[in-house]
Design a protein around this motif. Structure first.
Motif, mmCIF file in Angstrom:
data_model
loop_
_atom_site.group_PDB
_atom_site.id
_atom_site.type_symbol
_atom_site.label_atom_id
_atom_site.label_comp_id
_atom_site.label_asym_id
_atom_site.label_seq_id
_atom_site.Cartn_x
_atom_site.Cartn_y
_atom_site.Cartn_z
ATOM 1 N N SER A 165 11.818 -26.788 3.484
ATOM 2 C CA SER A 165 11.846 -25.383 3.917
ATOM 3 C C SER A 165 13.177 -24.961 4.550
ATOM 4 C CB SER A 165 10.698 -25.111 4.893
ATOM 5 O OG SER A 165 10.587 -26.155 5.823
ATOM 6 N N ASN A 166 14.059 -25.910 4.804
ATOM 7 C CA ASN A 166 15.289 -25.526 5.513
ATOM 8 C C ASN A 166 16.595 -25.847 4.787
ATOM 9 O OD1 ASN A 166 14.425 -24.537 8.352
ATOM 10 N ND2 ASN A 166 13.229 -26.394 8.029
ATOM 11 N N GLN A 167 16.531 -26.463 3.631
ATOM 12 C CA GLN A 167 17.776 -26.831 2.958
ATOM 13 C C GLN A 167 18.560 -25.589 2.529
ATOM 14 O OE1 GLN A 167 17.711 -28.216 -1.126
ATOM 15 N NE2 GLN A 167 15.486 -27.964 -1.199
ATOM 16 N N ASN B 219 27.092 -38.106 8.047
ATOM 17 C CA ASN B 219 25.882 -37.485 8.579
ATOM 18 C C ASN B 219 24.807 -38.533 8.847
ATOM 19 O OD1 ASN B 219 26.466 -34.588 8.568
ATOM 20 N ND2 ASN B 219 26.614 -34.832 6.344
ATOM 21 N N ALA B 220 24.564 -39.387 7.850
ATOM 22 C CA ALA B 220 23.527 -40.409 7.984
ATOM 23 C C ALA B 220 23.844 -41.359 9.140
ATOM 24 C CB ALA B 220 23.383 -41.192 6.675
ATOM 25 N N HIS C 255 15.323 -37.583 -0.290
ATOM 26 C CA HIS C 255 15.398 -38.172 1.049
ATOM 27 C C HIS C 255 16.855 -38.290 1.514
ATOM 28 C CE1 HIS C 255 14.304 -40.823 4.425
ATOM 29 N NE2 HIS C 255 15.458 -41.413 4.154
ATOM 30 N N ASN C 256 17.706 -38.791 0.652
ATOM 31 C CA ASN C 256 19.121 -38.929 1.035
ATOM 32 C C ASN C 256 19.730 -37.581 1.384
ATOM 33 O OD1 ASN C 256 19.467 -41.727 0.858
ATOM 34 N ND2 ASN C 256 19.843 -41.654 -1.356
ATOM 35 N N GLN C 257 19.433 -36.593 0.571
ATOM 36 C CA GLN C 257 19.968 -35.262 0.859
ATOM 37 C C GLN C 257 19.377 -34.688 2.137
ATOM 38 O OE1 GLN C 257 20.854 -32.670 -2.706
ATOM 39 N NE2 GLN C 257 19.403 -34.074 -3.643
ATOM 40 N N ALA C 258 18.123 -35.034 2.404
ATOM 41 C CA ALA C 258 17.484 -34.528 3.619
ATOM 42 C C ALA C 258 18.152 -35.090 4.874
ATOM 43 C CB ALA C 258 16.001 -34.887 3.600
ATOM 44 N N VAL C 259 18.477 -36.395 4.840
ATOM 45 C CA VAL C 259 19.147 -37.001 5.996
ATOM 46 C C VAL C 259 20.499 -36.331 6.236
ATOM 47 C CG1 VAL C 259 20.165 -39.117 6.914
ATOM 48 C CG2 VAL C 259 17.994 -39.223 5.682
ATOM 49 N N GLU D 163 21.445 -33.348 5.198
ATOM 50 C CA GLU D 163 21.255 -31.952 5.582
ATOM 51 C C GLU D 163 20.887 -31.844 7.062
ATOM 52 O OE1 GLU D 163 22.234 -29.911 3.603
ATOM 53 O OE2 GLU D 163 21.122 -28.037 3.474
ATOM 54 N N LEU D 164 20.089 -32.800 7.519
ATOM 55 C CA LEU D 164 19.730 -32.815 8.940
ATOM 56 C C LEU D 164 20.980 -32.978 9.803
ATOM 57 C CD1 LEU D 164 17.498 -32.844 11.066
ATOM 58 C CD2 LEU D 164 17.322 -35.323 10.771
#
Length: 369
Positions: free
Chosen positions: A26-28, A149-150, A189-193, A195-196
């Motif tokens: 919902s936030n990317q 980022n990660a 998952h990788n993109q989510a980390v 993006e966070l």
DNA sequence: AAAACGTGGTG
DNA sequence: TCACCAAGTTT
């Protein structure tokens, strides 16, 4: 002592995985390469974005996609045009490796693309991070992509205060990244980390309040504006001051340009023959590169633009432009005469590009042309 | 293992 | 002016 962390339990990791996924969906950000992620577009994106901000690199990605939409078209492209398109992005070895890699994919792999991170890492310019990103995003390969980022997200989450640029800090993060990875959708998952890290777990003043990992985060800050200890870094780069003089040598309506060697600063770019004086070196002579072996026939016509500072990753340059009128057309190694309008089309450093108009205008029109 | 490699943004 | 940082890799 290397900290071992059963700090985060198996259940905590599983729960966080789901929360991260939900947050990401919902936030990317609607980044252009997420529209239809094919291997070429993804590989290109990952190379361009290495050590580069998204808002700077996006323009370049769009230019490359528009000019060369496939491995095959890029493989047969003119390398000078690739360098010109890369101009201003920095770390120019990436552009040369980009061309090499495209040729390997087009000529050796013949469109038969591998699916594992290990295979992609064979390409020049594709290291541990980039290979994992490509393989996970495009082929669902279960490899954790660990970028800056990660490193920041995971070191904070687990409270790892060992330096992340040394094995003592790096190894536990890699272990955690592997356990955290969502093997049902490694690419997401990788993109989510990442993006966070880009949106909430920022280097300074992270937004812990809205973070999907905040329940058991070891670095959560209570006050808005605070910055956690992690990630810790050991390395410190030393920046040396250098006096750099560009010699703008004109003959009739042409200007003398030199192509820099492919290794080192501004590798492969063109420049005005330059002289570098490292003020912190013991041996000044050794660090002076005479722009011309034979200065006969040169007539000094003075400095042209106001000296300015230009920062590189390891150098602080004090840049001066010195103009010369030449009677003879020199022919020295790696040097070539160009009309001004042609020289402008060469791939050149930002330090020159930024001043081009002023430089060209300050040179009087030649009566011989 | 550590150093080299660009540029632009930010506090 | 300075320090730090950004979807790291190469040697």
């Amino acid at each position: 002592m290397v900290r071992n962390f059963e700090i985060l339990t198996k259940n905590e990791i599983i729960q966080a995985r789901a929360q991260l996924k939900s947050w990401f969906i919902s936030n990317q950000r609607p980044l252009p390469w997420r529209d239809s992620p094919d291997p070429y577009a993804t590989w290109l994106c990952e190379i361009i974005m290495q050590q580069t901000r998204i808002d700077q690199g996006t323009r370049y990605w769009q230019s490359f996609i528009a000019k060369w939409p496939s491995f095959e078209s890029l493989a047969t492209a003119d390398s000078e045009e690739i360098m010109k398109t890369w101009q201003g992005l920095g770390y120019y070895s990436r552009a040369r490796n980009l061309h090499k890699a495209a040729k390997i994919v087009a000529n050796d792999w013949r469109g038969d693309l591998p699916t594992s991170a290990k295979s992609w890492q064979q390409l020049p310019g594709v290291g541990p991070y980039t290979s994992a990103a490509i393989a996970s995003i495009c082929f669902g390969d279960p490899s954790a992509a660990i970028d800056g980022n990660a490193l920041r997200v995971l070191s904070r989450w687990a409270g790892i205060h060992e330096p992340i640029d040394k094995p003592t800090g790096r190894k536990p993060i890699e272990k955690l990244a592997g356990e955290f990875l969502d093997i049902s959708d490694p690419g997401m998952h990788n993109q989510a980390v990442m993006e966070l890290g880009a949106l909430l777990c920022t280097p300074k003043a992270p937004n812990c309040e809205h973070c999907p990992l905040n329940e058991n985060c070891k670095s959560r800050v209570e006050m808005v504006g605070q910055t956690p200890i992690a990630p810790v870094k050991a390395g410190k780069i030393k920046v040396r001051r250098v006096a750099l003089t560009f010699h703008v040598i004109v003959n009739e309506n042409k200007v003398l340009m030199r192509q820099r060697p492919s290794q080192g600063i501004w590798g492969g770019l063109w420049e005005f023959p330059s002289c570098w004086i490292d003020s912190e070196s013991d041996d000044l002579e050794k660090n002076q590169l005479p722009p011309l072996n034979n200065r006969q026939g040169l007539h000094e016509t003075g400095p042209i633009v106001e000296p300015f500072e230009h920062i590189l990753s390891h150098r602080k340059l004090k840049v001066t432009f010195q103009s010369w009128r030449s009677n003879a057309a020199f022919h020295e190694k790696d040097m070539k005469w160009f009309r001004w309008e042609d020289a402008r089309k060469l791939p050149i450093p930002r330090a020159i590009e930024k001043n081009w108009e002023e430089l060209e205008n300050s040179m009087p029109k030649q009566q011989f042309s």
